[in-house]
Design an enzyme around this catalytic site. Structure first.
Site, PDB file in Angstrom:
ATOM      1  N   HIS A   1      -2.629 -56.034 -13.102  1.00 34.41           N
ATOM      2  CA  HIS A   1      -3.533 -54.766 -12.081  1.00 34.41           C
ATOM      3  C   HIS A   1      -4.742 -55.436 -11.737  1.00 34.41           C
ATOM      4  CE1 HIS A   1      -1.287 -51.494 -14.823  1.00 34.41           C
ATOM      5  NE2 HIS A   1      -0.624 -51.939 -13.479  1.00 34.41           N
TER       6      HIS A   1
ATOM      7  N   CYS B   1     -10.277 -56.975   6.923  1.00 33.33           N
ATOM      8  CA  CYS B   1      -9.899 -58.200   7.272  1.00 33.33           C
ATOM      9  C   CYS B   1      -9.341 -59.040   6.021  1.00 33.33           C
ATOM     10  CB  CYS B   1     -11.121 -59.276   8.065  1.00 33.33           C
ATOM     11  SG  CYS B   1     -12.478 -59.454   6.705  1.00 33.33           S
TER      12      CYS B   1
ATOM     13  N   CYS C   1     -18.277 -55.934   4.127  1.00 35.23           N
ATOM     14  CA  CYS C   1     -18.104 -57.138   4.717  1.00 35.23           C
ATOM     15  C   CYS C   1     -18.666 -57.376   5.833  1.00 35.23           C
ATOM     16  CB  CYS C   1     -16.262 -57.102   4.883  1.00 35.23           C
ATOM     17  SG  CYS C   1     -15.612 -58.560   5.497  1.00 35.23           S
TER      18      CYS C   1
ATOM     19  N   GLN D   1      -2.267 -55.950 -18.327  1.00 33.41           N
ATOM     20  CA  GLN D   1      -2.584 -54.770 -17.519  1.00 33.41           C
ATOM     21  C   GLN D   1      -4.018 -54.566 -17.265  1.00 33.41           C
ATOM     22  OE1 GLN D   1       0.344 -51.160 -18.479  1.00 33.41           O
ATOM     23  NE2 GLN D   1       0.092 -52.495 -20.259  1.00 33.41           N
ATOM     24  N   ASN D   2      -4.711 -55.375 -18.118  1.00 32.17           N
ATOM     25  CA  ASN D   2      -6.138 -55.275 -18.168  1.00 32.17           C
ATOM     26  C   ASN D   2      -6.812 -55.970 -17.004  1.00 32.17           C
ATOM     27  OD1 ASN D   2      -5.869 -53.664 -20.510  1.00 32.17           O
ATOM     28  ND2 ASN D   2      -6.316 -55.241 -21.834  1.00 32.17           N
TER      29      ASN D   2
ATOM     30  N   CYS E   1     -12.071 -57.337   1.344  1.00 33.74           N
ATOM     31  CA  CYS E   1     -12.440 -56.438   2.414  1.00 33.74           C
ATOM     32  C   CYS E   1     -11.315 -55.622   2.817  1.00 33.74           C
ATOM     33  CB  CYS E   1     -13.028 -57.174   3.575  1.00 33.74           C
ATOM     34  SG  CYS E   1     -13.012 -56.046   5.139  1.00 33.74           S
TER      35      CYS E   1
HETATM   36  C1  BJW Z   1      -5.128 -49.761 -29.721  1.00 33.74           C
HETATM   37  C2  BJW Z   1      -6.211 -49.781 -30.274  1.00 33.74           C
HETATM   38  C3  BJW Z   1      -6.459 -51.028 -31.133  1.00 33.74           C
HETATM   39  C4  BJW Z   1      -6.359 -48.056 -29.061  1.00 33.74           C
HETATM   40  N1  BJW Z   1      -5.456 -51.612 -31.372  1.00 33.74           N
HETATM   41  N2  BJW Z   1      -4.016 -50.263 -30.062  1.00 33.74           N
HETATM   42  C5  BJW Z   1       8.328 -44.726 -11.982  1.00 33.74           C
HETATM   43  C6  BJW Z   1       8.722 -45.974 -11.698  1.00 33.74           C
HETATM   44  C7  BJW Z   1       7.826 -46.831 -10.945  1.00 33.74           C
HETATM   45  C8  BJW Z   1       6.316 -45.937 -10.730  1.00 33.74           C
HETATM   46  C9  BJW Z   1       6.255 -44.953 -11.111  1.00 33.74           C
HETATM   47  C10 BJW Z   1       6.855 -44.094 -11.679  1.00 33.74           C
HETATM   48  N3  BJW Z   1       6.640 -43.167 -12.047  1.00 33.74           N
HETATM   49  C11 BJW Z   1       5.429 -42.792 -11.590  1.00 33.74           C
HETATM   50  C12 BJW Z   1       5.133 -44.161 -11.024  1.00 33.74           C
HETATM   51  C13 BJW Z   1       3.894 -44.329 -10.434  1.00 33.74           C
HETATM   52  C14 BJW Z   1       2.904 -44.842 -11.275  1.00 33.74           C
HETATM   53  C15 BJW Z   1       2.912 -44.623 -12.823  1.00 33.74           C
HETATM   54  O1  BJW Z   1       3.300 -45.567 -13.520  1.00 33.74           O
HETATM   55  N4  BJW Z   1       2.558 -43.473 -13.161  1.00 33.74           N
HETATM   56  C16 BJW Z   1       2.742 -43.160 -14.538  1.00 33.74           C
HETATM   57  C17 BJW Z   1       1.269 -42.841 -15.207  1.00 33.74           C
HETATM   58  C18 BJW Z   1       3.632 -41.880 -14.471  1.00 33.74           C
HETATM   59  N5  BJW Z   1       2.576 -46.267 -10.910  1.00 33.74           N
HETATM   60  C19 BJW Z   1       1.837 -46.816  -9.892  1.00 33.74           C
HETATM   61  O2  BJW Z   1       1.439 -46.270  -8.953  1.00 33.74           O
HETATM   62  C20 BJW Z   1       2.040 -48.410  -9.757  1.00 33.74           C
HETATM   63  N6  BJW Z   1       2.304 -48.571  -8.411  1.00 33.74           N
HETATM   64  C21 BJW Z   1       3.517 -48.514  -7.901  1.00 33.74           C
HETATM   65  O3  BJW Z   1       4.301 -47.864  -8.534  1.00 33.74           O
HETATM   66  O4  BJW Z   1       3.879 -49.131  -6.507  1.00 33.74           O
HETATM   67  C22 BJW Z   1       5.032 -48.852  -6.029  1.00 33.74           C
HETATM   68  C23 BJW Z   1       4.844 -47.687  -4.829  1.00 33.74           C
HETATM   69  C24 BJW Z   1       4.147 -48.250  -4.049  1.00 33.74           C
HETATM   70  C25 BJW Z   1       3.944 -47.153  -2.825  1.00 33.74           C
HETATM   71  C26 BJW Z   1       4.174 -45.739  -3.005  1.00 33.74           C
HETATM   72  C27 BJW Z   1       4.919 -45.441  -4.168  1.00 33.74           C
HETATM   73  C28 BJW Z   1       4.973 -46.504  -5.254  1.00 33.74           C
HETATM   74  C29 BJW Z   1       0.415 -48.957  -9.963  1.00 33.74           C
HETATM   75  C30 BJW Z   1       0.007 -48.525 -11.114  1.00 33.74           C
HETATM   76  C31 BJW Z   1      -1.542 -49.098 -11.235  1.00 33.74           C
HETATM   77  C32 BJW Z   1      -2.188 -48.488 -12.505  1.00 33.74           C
HETATM   78  N7  BJW Z   1      -3.562 -48.966 -12.391  1.00 33.74           N
HETATM   79  C33 BJW Z   1      -4.456 -48.636 -13.517  1.00 33.74           C
HETATM   80  C34 BJW Z   1      -5.818 -48.834 -13.150  1.00 33.74           C
HETATM   81  C35 BJW Z   1      -6.341 -50.362 -13.111  1.00 33.74           C
HETATM   82  C36 BJW Z   1      -7.662 -50.566 -12.192  1.00 33.74           C
HETATM   83  C37 BJW Z   1      -8.740 -49.954 -13.490  1.00 33.74           C
HETATM   84  O5  BJW Z   1      -8.816 -50.346 -14.613  1.00 33.74           O
HETATM   85  O6  BJW Z   1      -9.469 -49.260 -13.234  1.00 33.74           O
HETATM   86  O7  BJW Z   1      -4.106 -49.495 -14.522  1.00 33.74           O
HETATM   87  S1  BJW Z   1      -4.140 -46.974 -14.324  1.00 33.74           S
HETATM   88  C38 BJW Z   1      -4.479 -47.698 -15.984  1.00 33.74           C
HETATM   89  O8  BJW Z   1      -3.180 -47.541 -16.738  1.00 33.74           O
HETATM   90  C39 BJW Z   1      -4.777 -49.106 -15.816  1.00 33.74           C
HETATM   91  C40 BJW Z   1      -4.131 -49.646 -17.112  1.00 33.74           C
HETATM   92  O9  BJW Z   1      -3.817 -50.908 -16.885  1.00 33.74           O
HETATM   93  C41 BJW Z   1      -2.858 -48.594 -17.234  1.00 33.74           C
HETATM   94  C42 BJW Z   1      -2.042 -48.796 -18.406  1.00 33.74           C
HETATM   95  O10 BJW Z   1      -2.783 -48.275 -19.406  1.00 33.74           O
HETATM   96  P1  BJW Z   1      -2.599 -48.840 -20.964  1.00 33.74           P
HETATM   97  O11 BJW Z   1      -3.343 -50.299 -20.943  1.00 33.74           O
HETATM   98  O12 BJW Z   1      -1.714 -48.492 -21.483  1.00 33.74           O
HETATM   99  O13 BJW Z   1      -3.999 -48.016 -21.631  1.00 33.74           O
HETATM  100  P2  BJW Z   1      -4.273 -46.590 -22.220  1.00 33.74           P
HETATM  101  O14 BJW Z   1      -5.358 -46.227 -22.459  1.00 33.74           O
HETATM  102  O15 BJW Z   1      -3.169 -45.805 -21.568  1.00 33.74           O
HETATM  103  O16 BJW Z   1      -3.597 -46.781 -23.694  1.00 33.74           O
HETATM  104  C43 BJW Z   1      -4.358 -47.591 -24.665  1.00 33.74           C
HETATM  105  C44 BJW Z   1      -3.202 -47.856 -25.896  1.00 33.74           C
HETATM  106  O17 BJW Z   1      -4.039 -48.562 -26.839  1.00 33.74           O
HETATM  107  C45 BJW Z   1      -2.921 -46.489 -26.509  1.00 33.74           C
HETATM  108  O18 BJW Z   1      -1.407 -46.518 -27.040  1.00 33.74           O
HETATM  109  C46 BJW Z   1      -3.771 -46.616 -27.899  1.00 33.74           C
HETATM  110  O19 BJW Z   1      -3.063 -45.946 -29.031  1.00 33.74           O
HETATM  111  C47 BJW Z   1      -3.887 -48.090 -27.984  1.00 33.74           C
HETATM  112  N8  BJW Z   1      -5.118 -48.381 -28.836  1.00 33.74           N
HETATM  113  N9  BJW Z   1      -7.127 -48.790 -29.693  1.00 33.74           N
HETATM  114  C48 BJW Z   1      -4.369 -51.287 -30.855  1.00 33.74           C
HETATM  115  N10 BJW Z   1      -7.757 -51.073 -31.577  1.00 33.74           N
HETATM  116 ZN    ZN Z   2     -13.772 -57.730   6.600  1.00 35.00          ZN
END
Ligand code: BJW
Ligand code: ZN
Length: 242
Positions: free
Chosen positions: A120, A131, A148, A102-103, A128
């Site tokens: 992600h 386009c 762009c 997801q990173n 852009c």
């Molecule tokens: C360690 C450690 C160490 C710390 N060792 N561990 C149900 C079904 C489907 C969708 C949804 C749903 N309910 C809601 C939704 C919508 C939404 C969603 O999921 N929301 C939830 C939050 C509720 N999803 C979306 O919107 C997605 N798209 C979608 O559904 O499209 C369909 C659609 C289209 C049109 C209309 C409607 C629907 C898209 C999701 C995109 C997420 N984007 C981000 C940003 C990316 C860009 C950026 O980086 O800026 O992605 S959000 C952010 O969260 C990022 C991450 O990849 C993602 C996950 O986070 P992650 O990796 O789990 O990080 P953390 O910080 O949460 O956790 C860190 C973990 O590490 C912790 O557990 C710590 O304990 C641990 N840790 N140090 C081991 N050393």
């Molecule tokens: Zn363009």
């Protein structure tokens, strides 16, 4: 540190042909890249809905662009850690090893992993919004805004809330999960969908699930085995013990 891997987990890993590592922000924490949620998470200070969605970008492109530039600068200074490296190393020991991440930080590729599915997107790429022309890391700025040649705004090639994941990447990740014998879930809260579906696709297809996290998560109740500790310490230890 002695993890005392139970016999079952050891046996499963010894017999496994196909491994998938499903990773999140926690795997890069030890490289110095902040996570989103949790104690040191960036979203304790910044609201995701103000930055990680398309409307926020349209409303204040400069703010969102600068936030990504700032994060890119941090990422560029960081190196893959021992968790990224061991995942790349074990490509030599198993028939098939894939990374579904997801990173957006590119650290798996920089560590040498070959099959990497970035659900992600990737902070190194931009495009852009009008386009769809693709830009690498070098985006022309006009009055501080990424623009762009066509005059459209250029945005980072990452997936924001409410946006679809890249279909081809998701399909490949899904297939890898279906075919996996063991799925590692490393450093993710597992609450963001559809990315988190990868976990349950693997499970429903009979994979053995191993979680590595510093704390219990949503996913813990669904896995076969959880190892609680830092990914950069736990993962090398696991592969050392088998
Ligand atoms: C360690 C450690 C160490 C710390 N060792 N561990 C149900 C079904 C489907 C969708 C949804 C749903 N309910 C809601 C939704 C919508 C939404 C969603 O999921 N929301 C939830 C939050 C509720 N999803 C979306 O919107 C997605 N798209 C979608 O559904 O499209 C369909 C659609 C289209 C049109 C209309 C409607 C629907 C898209 C999701 C995109 C997420 N984007 C981000 C940003 C990316 C860009 C950026 O980086 O800026 O992605 S959000 C952010 O969260 C990022 C991450 O990849 C993602 C996950 O986070 P992650 O990796 O789990 O990080 P953390 O910080 O949460 O956790 C860190 C973990 O590490 C912790 O557990 C710590 O304990 C641990 N840790 N140090 C081991 N050393
Ligand atoms: Zn363009």
């Amino acid at each position: 540190m002695n993890l005392l891997i139970d016999d079952k987990t050891k046996q499963v890993l010894k017999n496994a042909n196909s491994l998938v590592f499903f990773t999140g922000a926690g795997i890069s924490a030890e490289s110095g890249i902040p996570t989103f949620r949790g104690m040191d998470g960036i979203w304790n200070k910044l609201k995701p809905e103000e930055l990680a969605n398309f409307n926020a970008f349209l409303k204040n492109p400069k703010l969102v662009w600068e936030w990504y530039q700032h994060r890119k600068e941090i990422i560029h200074k960081c190196q893959p850690n021992s968790a990224h490296k061991i995942i790349a190393d074990v490509q030599n020991n198993f028939e098939k090893v894939s990374v579904v991440t997801q990173n957006i930080d590119n650290l798996h590729r920089r560590a040498g992993s070959k099959k990497v599915y970035e659900l992600h997107g990737n902070i190194e790429r931009n495009y852009c919004i009008d386009c769809k022309k693709e830009y690498g890391d070098n985006v022309p700025l006009k009055d501080g805004l990424p623009k762009c040649d066509c005059g459209g705004l250029v945005r980072p090639d990452v997936v924001w809330f409410g946006e679809y994941l890249p279909q081809d990447v998701y399909t490949s990740a899904e297939k890898a999960a279906e075919e996996s014998d063991v799925l590692f879930i490393v450093g993710t809260t597992g609450i963001v969908y559809p990315a988190a579906s990868i976990i349950y696709i693997a499970k429903n297809n009979g994979a053995y699930l191993i979680e590595v996290n510093i704390e219990e998560t949503e996913v813990s109740k669904s896995v076969n085995k959880s190892f609680f500790g830092k990914a950069g310490e736990v993962l090398p230890q696991i592969f050392n013990e088998i």
